[in-house]
Motif scaffolding. Structure first.
Motif, PDB file in Angstrom:
ATOM      1  N   LEU A 315       0.837  -1.197   0.000  1.00  0.00           N
ATOM      2  CA  LEU A 315       0.000   0.000   0.000  1.00  0.00           C
ATOM      3  C   LEU A 315       0.879   1.257   0.000  1.00  0.00           C
ATOM      4  O   LEU A 315       1.728   1.410   0.887  1.00  0.00           O
ATOM      5  N   PRO A 316       0.727   2.165  -0.980  1.00  0.00           N
ATOM      6  CA  PRO A 316       1.492   3.426  -0.953  1.00  0.00           C
ATOM      7  C   PRO A 316       1.109   4.271   0.253  1.00  0.00           C
ATOM      8  O   PRO A 316       0.059   4.067   0.864  1.00  0.00           O
ATOM      9  N   LYS A 317       1.966   5.247   0.589  1.00  0.00           N
ATOM     10  CA  LYS A 317       1.733   6.016   1.816  1.00  0.00           C
ATOM     11  C   LYS A 317       0.554   6.969   1.699  1.00  0.00           C
ATOM     12  O   LYS A 317      -0.051   7.338   2.714  1.00  0.00           O
ATOM     13  N   ASN A 318       0.208   7.400   0.489  1.00  0.00           N
ATOM     14  CA  ASN A 318      -0.961   8.276   0.316  1.00  0.00           C
ATOM     15  C   ASN A 318      -1.409   8.247  -1.138  1.00  0.00           C
ATOM     16  O   ASN A 318      -0.700   7.735  -2.015  1.00  0.00           O
ATOM     17  N   LEU A 319      -2.589   8.801  -1.385  1.00  0.00           N
ATOM     18  CA  LEU A 319      -3.159   8.766  -2.733  1.00  0.00           C
ATOM     19  C   LEU A 319      -2.383   9.636  -3.707  1.00  0.00           C
ATOM     20  O   LEU A 319      -2.360   9.362  -4.918  1.00  0.00           O
ATOM     21  N   GLU A 320      -1.744  10.690  -3.217  1.00  0.00           N
ATOM     22  CA  GLU A 320      -0.951  11.548  -4.095  1.00  0.00           C
ATOM     23  C   GLU A 320       0.236  10.768  -4.655  1.00  0.00           C
ATOM     24  O   GLU A 320       0.533  10.825  -5.853  1.00  0.00           O
ATOM     25  N   LYS A 385     -13.407   7.680  -9.360  1.00  0.00           N
ATOM     26  CA  LYS A 385     -14.153   8.701  -8.633  1.00  0.00           C
ATOM     27  C   LYS A 385     -13.482   9.017  -7.298  1.00  0.00           C
ATOM     28  O   LYS A 385     -13.322  10.190  -6.927  1.00  0.00           O
ATOM     29  N   THR A 386     -13.066   7.981  -6.563  1.00  0.00           N
ATOM     30  CA  THR A 386     -12.418   8.180  -5.268  1.00  0.00           C
ATOM     31  C   THR A 386     -11.079   8.883  -5.433  1.00  0.00           C
ATOM     32  O   THR A 386     -10.733   9.801  -4.682  1.00  0.00           O
ATOM     33  N   LEU A 387     -10.319   8.481  -6.437  1.00  0.00           N
ATOM     34  CA  LEU A 387      -8.996   9.047  -6.670  1.00  0.00           C
ATOM     35  C   LEU A 387      -9.089  10.525  -7.047  1.00  0.00           C
ATOM     36  O   LEU A 387      -8.364  11.374  -6.500  1.00  0.00           O
ATOM     37  N   LEU A 388      -9.995  10.853  -7.956  1.00  0.00           N
ATOM     38  CA  LEU A 388     -10.122  12.239  -8.402  1.00  0.00           C
ATOM     39  C   LEU A 388     -10.688  13.133  -7.304  1.00  0.00           C
ATOM     40  O   LEU A 388     -10.348  14.315  -7.205  1.00  0.00           O
ATOM     41  N   ALA A 389     -11.565  12.575  -6.461  1.00  0.00           N
ATOM     42  CA  ALA A 389     -12.128  13.358  -5.353  1.00  0.00           C
ATOM     43  C   ALA A 389     -11.030  13.828  -4.410  1.00  0.00           C
ATOM     44  O   ALA A 389     -11.129  14.902  -3.806  1.00  0.00           O
ATOM     45  N   TYR A 390      -9.986  13.041  -4.272  1.00  0.00           N
ATOM     46  CA  TYR A 390      -8.868  13.423  -3.398  1.00  0.00           C
ATOM     47  C   TYR A 390      -8.225  14.719  -3.880  1.00  0.00           C
ATOM     48  O   TYR A 390      -7.717  15.515  -3.089  1.00  0.00           O
TER      49      TYR A 390
END
Length: 624
Positions: A315-320, A385-390
């Motif tokens: 798992l990466p540390k964050n969505l960015e 959708k979840t990724l872009l919402a971030y």
């Protein structure tokens, strides 16, 4: 030097003619024209565009059109080399000034600057700290500054680099020179930080959609990591890709496993020597080693357009970070696949590192980012959708480009199964790990079960109708959703949480995602692997010709032409320089340099195909 309020007349026809002549394209991608016009008008700008959106063209084209030299601040030497090679291949006059040059090389670049013989000068932010370099810049006729990977200046960004802070002095030192900043990843918070730290003057702000429609997002719970990876790679045989792992040890283990299996896999992490890392990266760029296993140290320096997949095995540390790393795939616009494997242990590790910060605010941000990452992986909602919402962007699902929207996973009611597993934990005293809990559920006849007397528990054997793999998945799901927790480091045991007791008492149903194989998945992957109507044998022939030319020129194959241009050639089969020039990606310089070789390869293929078609099949002729 150009003043900020200077104006030059560049109408659409002029810009399109220059685009066609230099880069071989007949139209701009979304936002490119506005960014280029802003630079030509002398405005400061911040452009936030997704990876593969054509950022480099946005400063390379105006660098060819404006007087003076464009100074490009780029974070990595390898990234500079790729962009210099690509710019020169298109006929631009470009060079880099960095620590890889010897004294003679540095002297040659300085001489070219004094003579006005460069359109583009690439430097690292560290170069600005070299004594006297600010004075060197002040003596040049500057066109504008271009700051690549501008998010590195923000302490809220995922790749903060202290040396980027020196760029805060650009506007003050060069008040008459426009500054154009570019980044592929910036939350609204990072965007504000970039604008403030650079001090941009009435900037043109371009924020493109973060959507990468050619990327397919696919998430799976971890079961057997190397077996899952092998199955994934078998569907991408012969393609170039990156496998990310969270630690150096895991990188080396996975690379060794793949090499033993016969894959041409390289290894890259910060613990290797500079020369070893450089060799690995060069082999990847030149397709000598199409598969790279790496930590996130293998990041911004990757400008390879034909990466067909990125697999995260942790798992990466964050969505960015995840968005940036998956963005290494499909930069050429062709379909690419992004696989993410995750487990409760990954989440525990993310939270552990997040909580190491002594700064309370940074600790809170890191924890929030870690939970957002898990939320992305473990929700029955469109990944896109979840990724872009971030990043503050609304998206209307379904996207048709992720496992949720294509029906490859679904959410199921596992309340009964959860109650069985939780009951096994409680009845065994919450003193054991998952292996013994699975043994109880499966009704295993082992010595440990007999010694503990657990074969007489009411829950013994209640899960025989399910596989051991299923119970491993379910216990992981209980941990991810907070119905169970682990205690102890050396010998972690499972215990039931308050939320778990609610489910056990029938007050809270439990639903979780379950992977399902579908015909749609296999059809989609086959379609994505073979886009367009190109003649496949001709395409492979053109790739071989490209490889030969690239070796002779000592550049990566994609600097000659991208795969997309070769596919267009294989579909159109141009027979003259004029027809070849109509292929997107073929500019005038590349036509002069490579046109004859590719036209000859196409003509030879057409001739051989015609002869083959005209020759009667001996069996058919005899029967006739």
């Amino acid at each position: 030097m150009h003043a900020l309020d200077s104006r030059e007349t560049w109408n659409d026809a002029d810009l399109l003619a220059a685009l066609r002549r230099i880069f071989g394209y007949t139209s701009f991608r979304p936002q490119q024209r506005d960014i280029i016009r802003g630079i030509l008008d002398g405005r400061d700008s911040l452009s936030i565009m997704p990876t593969g959106g054509g950022k480099s063209l946005c400063f390379q084209l105006p660098a060819a059109l404006r007087d003076g030299v464009c100074v490009v601040i780029s974070p990595l030497i390898s990234l500079m080399k790729d962009q210099v090679d690509a710019a020169c291949a298109n006929g631009l006059r470009a060079a880099a000034l960095n620590s890889s040059l010897d004294a003679a090389g540095r002297g040659a670049v300085h001489a070219a600057l004094r003579e006005g013989a460069l359109d583009l000068l690439y430097i690292s932010p560290e170069r600005l700290n070299v004594p006297g370099f600010w004075d060197t810049l002040a003596a040049l006729p500057l066109a504008f500054f271009a700051i690549d990977e501008a998010h590195c200046i923000s302490q809220w960004g995922h790749d903060f680099r202290p040396d980027y802070l020196a760029l805060s002095g650009l506007v003050e030192r060069f008040p008459g020179c426009p500054v154009a900043a570019f980044t592929a990843t910036a939350t609204p918070e990072v965007e504000r930080d970039i604008l403030q730290r650079l001090g941009l003057r009435d900037p043109l702000l371009i924020r493109s959609s973060f959507d990468r429609p050619n990327l397919f997002y696919h998430v799976q719970p971890k079961e057997n990591v190397h077996a899952q990876l092998t199955a994934f790679l078998e569907r991408h045989a012969g393609e170039s890709g990156i496998v990310y792992r969270s630690t150096r040890k895991k990188v080396e283990e996975t690379a060794a496993f793949l090499q033993k299996k016969g894959f041409r896999a390289g290894c890259y992490h910060a613990g290797l020597g500079d020369a070893e890392r450089a060799r690995a990266q060069e082999a990847f760029r030149r397709d000598e080693c199409p598969l790279m296993v790496a930590t996130v140290a293998f990041g911004m320096g990757i400008d390879k357009p034909d990466v067909r997949f990125v697999a995260h095995l942790d798992l990466p540390k964050n969505l960015e970070s995840y968005y940036q790393e998956t963005g290494r795939a499909g930069r050429d616009g062709d379909p690419a696949h992004c696989l993410l494997l995750y487990s409760p242990a990954d989440m525990a590790q993310l939270l552990y590192f997040a909580r190491q910060s002594e700064d309370e605010d940074q600790r809170a941000v890191a924890e929030r980012q870690a939970y957002a990452m898990l939320d992305y992986a473990d929700r029955n909602e469109c990944r896109r959708k979840t990724l872009l919402a971030y990043f503050g962007e609304a998206y209307q699902a379904p996207c048709g480009g992720c496992d949720v929207c294509t029906g490859e996973i679904r959410e199921e009611d596992y309340t009964i199964e959860a109650q069985k597993a939780l009951s096994a934990m409680v009845r065994s005293g919450c003193r054991f790990g998952r292996v013994l809990i699975m043994d109880i559920l499966m009704g295993a006849d082992s010595r440990r079960i007999r010694e503990t007397g657990f074969h007489s528990l009411p829950t013994y054997g209640v899960g025989k109708d399910r596989s051991r793999r299923f119970w491993r998945y379910l216990i992981d799901a209980l941990l991810r959703h907070g119905l169970a927790a682990t205690e102890g480091e050396d010998y972690p045991v499972l215990r039931v949480t308050e939320a778990g007791w609610e489910t056990l008492r029938g007050k809270n149903p439990f639903r979780a995602l379950r992977i399902v194989e579908t015909r749609a998945k296999r059809t989609r992957e086959k379609t994505a692997a073979d886009p367009g109507s190109a003649d496949e044998s001709l395409f492979q022939r053109l790739r071989e010709e490209r490889r030969r030319l690239a070796e002779a020129a000592q550049v990566p194959p994609y600097v000659i032409f991208h795969d997309r241009a070769l596919r267009e050639m294989a579909a159109r089969k141009p027979a003259s320089p004029e027809e070849l020039l109509d292929v997107p990606g073929v500019g005038e310089k590349k036509l002069r340099q490579y046109g004859e070789a590719f036209l000859a390869a196409i003509a030879a293929h057409v001739s051989e195909t015609d002869v083959s078609a005209a020759t009667p099949d001996p069996v058919s002729a005899a029967s006739a």
